[in-house]
Design a protein around this motif. Sequence first.
Motif, short mmCIF file in Angstrom:
data_model
loop_
_atom_site.label_atom_id
_atom_site.label_comp_id
_atom_site.label_asym_id
_atom_site.label_seq_id
_atom_site.Cartn_x
_atom_site.Cartn_y
_atom_site.Cartn_z
N ALA A 8 0.85 -1.18 0.00
CA ALA A 8 0.00 0.00 0.00
C ALA A 8 0.89 1.24 0.00
O ALA A 8 1.87 1.31 0.75
N GLN A 9 0.57 2.20 -0.84
CA GLN A 9 1.41 3.38 -1.01
C GLN A 9 0.62 4.43 -1.78
O GLN A 9 -0.49 4.15 -2.27
N SER A 21 -4.27 0.07 -3.09
CA SER A 21 -4.35 -1.16 -2.31
C SER A 21 -3.13 -2.02 -2.62
O SER A 21 -2.59 -1.95 -3.73
N PRO A 22 -2.67 -2.84 -1.67
CA PRO A 22 -1.52 -3.70 -1.95
C PRO A 22 -1.85 -4.76 -2.99
O PRO A 22 -2.98 -5.23 -3.07
N VAL A 23 -0.86 -5.11 -3.77
CA VAL A 23 -1.01 -6.14 -4.81
C VAL A 23 0.16 -7.10 -4.71
O VAL A 23 1.32 -6.69 -4.84
N ARG A 42 -6.91 -4.77 -8.74
CA ARG A 42 -6.68 -4.88 -7.30
C ARG A 42 -6.06 -3.60 -6.75
O ARG A 42 -6.42 -3.12 -5.67
N LEU A 43 -5.13 -3.05 -7.49
CA LEU A 43 -4.45 -1.84 -7.06
C LEU A 43 -5.43 -0.68 -6.87
O LEU A 43 -5.28 0.15 -5.97
N LEU A 44 -6.47 -0.63 -7.72
CA LEU A 44 -7.42 0.48 -7.69
C LEU A 44 -8.56 0.29 -6.70
O LEU A 44 -9.38 1.19 -6.53
#
Length: 200
Positions: free
Chosen positions: A18-19, A49-51, A63-65
């Motif tokens: 996450a960043q 979101s973490p991937v 997933r990232l979004l």
Amino acid sequence: MTLHSSSVEPQFDFDLPAQPLASALNRFADVSGRAALFSSTLVAGRSASPVRGRLTPRDALLRLLEGTGLAMEEVSAGRVNAFVLKPLGAQAEAAASVRARLERYDGLVQARVWDALCADPRTAQGDYRSLLRFRVDAAGRVHRAQLLGSTGDTRRDAVLVATLERVRIDRPPPDMKQPLAMLILPAQAGGPSCEDAARP
């Protein structure tokens, strides 16, 4: 007649914590070789979101979004393929917000119930299995608790119900569906341990 493409979308190993969203999108492009087009104002202040895992670029970006309020559209121009980011529709963004709020409350319910069970040695042994069903009233009190099947010990069954009835949680979201159900597993079957609950 339906035609299926013989090409398979390649997969890549992603390990994106996450960043800030802009940083995550740059790392996504480095790993996948696929560009995600966006304006700096669109992603400002948003967190990715973490991937993690071996995924196609499309699945990784989805997933990232998650939780960002943004959606992606895949566009092609000749041999160039890219993802374009855009805001979710107001209805979809509201639905995502509702899901996130309910997930947070579910986590709070599980934590409070498990803390209560661990506080009593009769229910903290971790060698039983039980499916609990209960409701949470507007004041955050658990009520109408019941076991869907005995733990194998009638005295422990009674203590479980009594313990549940003493649990206090925050006011539930008005759109939360009830009753709630919670499965308690033995520690050796992957259930949480009271040692975990005791850690700060």
